[in-house]
Design a protein around this motif. Structure first.
Motif, PDB file in Angstrom:
ATOM      1  N   VAL A   1      39.723  36.760  22.822  1.00 49.90           N
ATOM      2  CA  VAL A   1      38.190  36.112  24.377  1.00 49.90           C
ATOM      3  C   VAL A   1      38.350  38.312  25.439  1.00 49.90           C
ATOM      4  N   ALA A   2      37.269  38.060  25.372  1.00 48.16           N
ATOM      5  CA  ALA A   2      37.866  39.181  26.687  1.00 48.16           C
ATOM      6  C   ALA A   2      35.906  38.353  27.355  1.00 48.16           C
ATOM      7  N   CYS A   3      36.466  38.831  28.675  1.00 47.44           N
ATOM      8  CA  CYS A   3      35.794  38.668  29.722  1.00 47.44           C
ATOM      9  C   CYS A   3      35.256  39.174  31.299  1.00 47.44           C
ATOM     10  N   ALA A   4      33.990  38.783  31.344  1.00 49.25           N
ATOM     11  CA  ALA A   4      34.067  39.701  33.021  1.00 49.25           C
ATOM     12  C   ALA A   4      33.106  39.063  34.057  1.00 49.25           C
ATOM     13  N   VAL A   5      33.680  39.484  35.505  1.00 46.02           N
ATOM     14  CA  VAL A   5      32.453  39.212  36.345  1.00 46.02           C
ATOM     15  C   VAL A   5      32.424  39.467  37.181  1.00 46.02           C
ATOM     16  N   ALA A   6      30.815  39.599  38.035  1.00 44.76           N
ATOM     17  CA  ALA A   6      30.330  40.609  38.873  1.00 44.76           C
ATOM     18  C   ALA A   6      30.040  39.871  39.477  1.00 44.76           C
ATOM     19  N   VAL A   7      30.202  40.515  41.220  1.00 38.66           N
ATOM     20  CA  VAL A   7      29.355  39.692  42.136  1.00 38.66           C
ATOM     21  C   VAL A   7      28.956  41.590  43.380  1.00 38.66           C
ATOM     22  N   ASP A   8      27.562  40.520  44.657  1.00 39.30           N
ATOM     23  CA  ASP A   8      28.412  41.853  45.229  1.00 39.30           C
ATOM     24  C   ASP A   8      29.217  42.614  46.524  1.00 39.30           C
ATOM     25  N   GLY A   9      29.278  43.036  46.484  1.00 47.53           N
ATOM     26  CA  GLY A   9      30.376  44.060  46.851  1.00 47.53           C
ATOM     27  C   GLY A   9      30.599  44.359  47.984  1.00 47.53           C
ATOM     28  N   VAL A  10      29.295  43.997  48.725  1.00 49.62           N
ATOM     29  CA  VAL A  10      28.730  44.388  50.222  1.00 49.62           C
ATOM     30  C   VAL A  10      29.668  42.794  51.053  1.00 49.62           C
ATOM     31  N   ALA A  11      29.158  42.118  50.170  1.00 44.15           N
ATOM     32  CA  ALA A  11      28.588  40.293  51.273  1.00 44.15           C
ATOM     33  C   ALA A  11      29.876  40.090  50.441  1.00 44.15           C
ATOM     34  N   THR A  12      31.656  40.196  49.355  1.00 42.59           N
ATOM     35  CA  THR A  12      32.947  40.000  49.321  1.00 42.59           C
ATOM     36  C   THR A  12      33.698  40.636  49.352  1.00 42.59           C
ATOM     37  N   GLY A  13      34.946  40.476  49.490  1.00 46.34           N
ATOM     38  CA  GLY A  13      36.289  41.578  49.607  1.00 46.34           C
ATOM     39  C   GLY A  13      36.456  41.966  48.728  1.00 46.34           C
ATOM     40  N   GLY A  14      36.332  41.093  47.048  1.00 49.60           N
ATOM     41  CA  GLY A  14      36.492  41.803  45.906  1.00 49.60           C
ATOM     42  C   GLY A  14      36.768  40.729  45.157  1.00 49.60           C
ATOM     43  N   ILE A  15      36.532  40.589  43.906  1.00 50.51           N
ATOM     44  CA  ILE A  15      36.805  39.157  42.790  1.00 50.51           C
ATOM     45  C   ILE A  15      37.259  39.570  42.070  1.00 50.51           C
ATOM     46  N   GLY A  16      38.636  38.563  41.429  1.00 48.98           N
ATOM     47  CA  GLY A  16      39.618  38.982  40.465  1.00 48.98           C
ATOM     48  C   GLY A  16      39.409  37.580  39.165  1.00 48.98           C
ATOM     49  N   ILE A  17      39.449  38.191  38.248  1.00 50.69           N
ATOM     50  CA  ILE A  17      39.446  36.947  36.726  1.00 50.69           C
ATOM     51  C   ILE A  17      40.903  37.313  36.213  1.00 50.69           C
ATOM     52  N   ASP A  18      41.183  36.239  35.370  1.00 46.82           N
ATOM     53  CA  ASP A  18      42.078  36.620  34.498  1.00 46.82           C
ATOM     54  C   ASP A  18      42.100  35.221  33.179  1.00 46.82           C
ATOM     55  N   ILE A  19      42.245  35.666  32.308  1.00 47.92           N
ATOM     56  CA  ILE A  19      42.683  34.065  31.322  1.00 47.92           C
ATOM     57  C   ILE A  19      43.890  34.424  30.607  1.00 47.92           C
ATOM     58  N   ALA A  20      44.660  33.312  30.468  1.00 48.25           N
ATOM     59  CA  ALA A  20      45.947  33.013  29.974  1.00 48.25           C
ATOM     60  C   ALA A  20      46.040  32.470  28.963  1.00 48.25           C
ATOM     61  N   PRO A  21      46.900  31.752  28.443  1.00 48.54           N
ATOM     62  CA  PRO A  21      47.048  30.855  27.322  1.00 48.54           C
ATOM     63  C   PRO A  21      48.180  29.928  27.992  1.00 48.54           C
ATOM     64  N   LEU A  22      47.974  28.557  27.111  1.00 45.06           N
ATOM     65  CA  LEU A  22      49.045  27.551  27.624  1.00 45.06           C
ATOM     66  C   LEU A  22      50.243  28.472  27.074  1.00 45.06           C
ATOM     67  N   LEU A  23      51.126  28.448  28.305  1.00 50.91           N
ATOM     68  CA  LEU A  23      52.960  28.797  27.841  1.00 50.91           C
ATOM     69  C   LEU A  23      53.618  27.739  27.359  1.00 50.91           C
ATOM     70  N   ASP A  24      54.563  28.406  26.339  1.00 45.57           N
ATOM     71  CA  ASP A  24      55.616  27.504  25.833  1.00 45.57           C
ATOM     72  C   ASP A  24      57.051  28.912  25.539  1.00 45.57           C
ATOM     73  N   GLY A  25      57.977  28.341  25.101  1.00 44.09           N
ATOM     74  CA  GLY A  25      59.145  28.523  24.797  1.00 44.09           C
ATOM     75  C   GLY A  25      59.488  30.028  24.825  1.00 44.09           C
ATOM     76  N   ASP A  26      60.090  30.948  24.899  1.00 40.49           N
ATOM     77  CA  ASP A  26      60.697  32.385  26.004  1.00 40.49           C
ATOM     78  C   ASP A  26      59.239  32.713  26.652  1.00 40.49           C
ATOM     79  N   ARG A  27      58.539  32.843  26.529  1.00 46.59           N
ATOM     80  CA  ARG A  27      56.964  32.939  27.185  1.00 46.59           C
ATOM     81  C   ARG A  27      57.233  32.250  29.078  1.00 46.59           C
ATOM     82  N   LEU A  28      56.834  30.645  28.155  1.00 41.06           N
ATOM     83  CA  LEU A  28      57.292  30.135  29.556  1.00 41.06           C
ATOM     84  C   LEU A  28      58.464  29.947  30.686  1.00 41.06           C
ATOM     85  N   ARG A  29      59.191  30.334  29.568  1.00 42.76           N
ATOM     86  CA  ARG A  29      60.272  30.836  30.634  1.00 42.76           C
ATOM     87  C   ARG A  29      60.423  31.344  31.454  1.00 42.76           C
TER      88      ARG A  29
END
Length: 227
Positions: free
Chosen positions: A98-126
């Motif tokens: 899955v790929a995703c993106a967001v966009a917003v007025d860069g003058v009216a805001t100070g920036g934007i961020g998006i991230d997607i992550a899985p439900l972690l388990d096992g070694d990755r969770l630790r």
């Protein structure tokens, strides 16, 4: 070919536009593109990495089109981060097809961020608990879902802040807590250095779970004059 953009499952702030795209949908385009059309860093990359890159850039292009009404190519900065059109702030993420993106007025805001992550388990969770959570976050005995959200939310904060701070941001510089699970909101308490950089001590973002992936989004406040 017609690309099938879908809305994001997470609530977006007013004036923000975002989409997601299945990476598999761009596989035919990857096979068709000549090597010279790829950025230098992608010319020797595996097709799977190229597909992630292309899907993210196409999602970003669509988010910008929804925001501005104009078709604009999303470039690549020297550090590899997306180069957005003048007056636009945006962010890209991809994971597990899955790929995703967001966009917003860069003058009216100070920036934007998006991230997607899985439900972690096992070694990755630790590993995330050990490397990415602060002592206070770990002491709260977070659930696996809370740890996964904290990781995604921190990444969203760092992406939003990158263009302004122009430095490495450590995971300890933001502490994440669920603000309202029903409303899908979270808060980030910022460490001193990042708070000075962003001219705020805390941020509030949104999140949502979909297909075992958590989506986290945050918009930074407009910088005060002189900051």
């Amino acid at each position: 070919m017609t690309l099938r953009f879908a809305p994001l499952p997470v609530d977006l702030p007013p004036g923000c536009h975002g989409v997601r795209l299945d990476v598999a949908d761009v596989a035919p385009l990857v096979a068709m593109m000549p090597a010279g059309d790829w950025p230098e860093a992608m010319r020797d990359a595996a097709d799977s990495r190229r597909a992630d890159f292309l899907a993210g850039r196409l999602a970003a292009r669509e988010a910008v089109r929804l925001l501005t009404g104009s078709d604009a190519r999303i470039g690549r900065s020297g550090d590899g981060s997306p180069r957005w059109p003048d007056g636009v702030a945006g962010s890209i993420s991809h994971y597990d097809g899955v790929a995703c993106a967001v966009a917003v007025d860069g003058v009216a805001t100070g920036g934007i961020g998006i991230d997607i992550a899985p439900l972690l388990d096992g070694d990755r969770l630790r590993a995330v608990i050990r490397r990415c959570l602060t002592d206070a976050e770990g002491a709260a005995a977070p659930s696996d879902a809370d740890v996964s959200l904290a990781f995604a939310a921190k990444e969203a904060v760092f992406k939003a802040a990158h263009a302004r701070v122009q430095r490495h941001i450590g995971f300890g510089e933001a502490e994440i807590a669920v603000l309202d699970a029903g409303a899908g909101t979270w808060t980030a308490s910022l460490g001193h250095m990042l708070a000075v950089d962003l001219d705020t001590t805390s941020l509030t973002g949104t999140y949502a779970w979909d297909r075992s992936l958590v989506y986290a989004v945050v918009v930074l406040p407009t910088p005060s004059i002189g900051s």
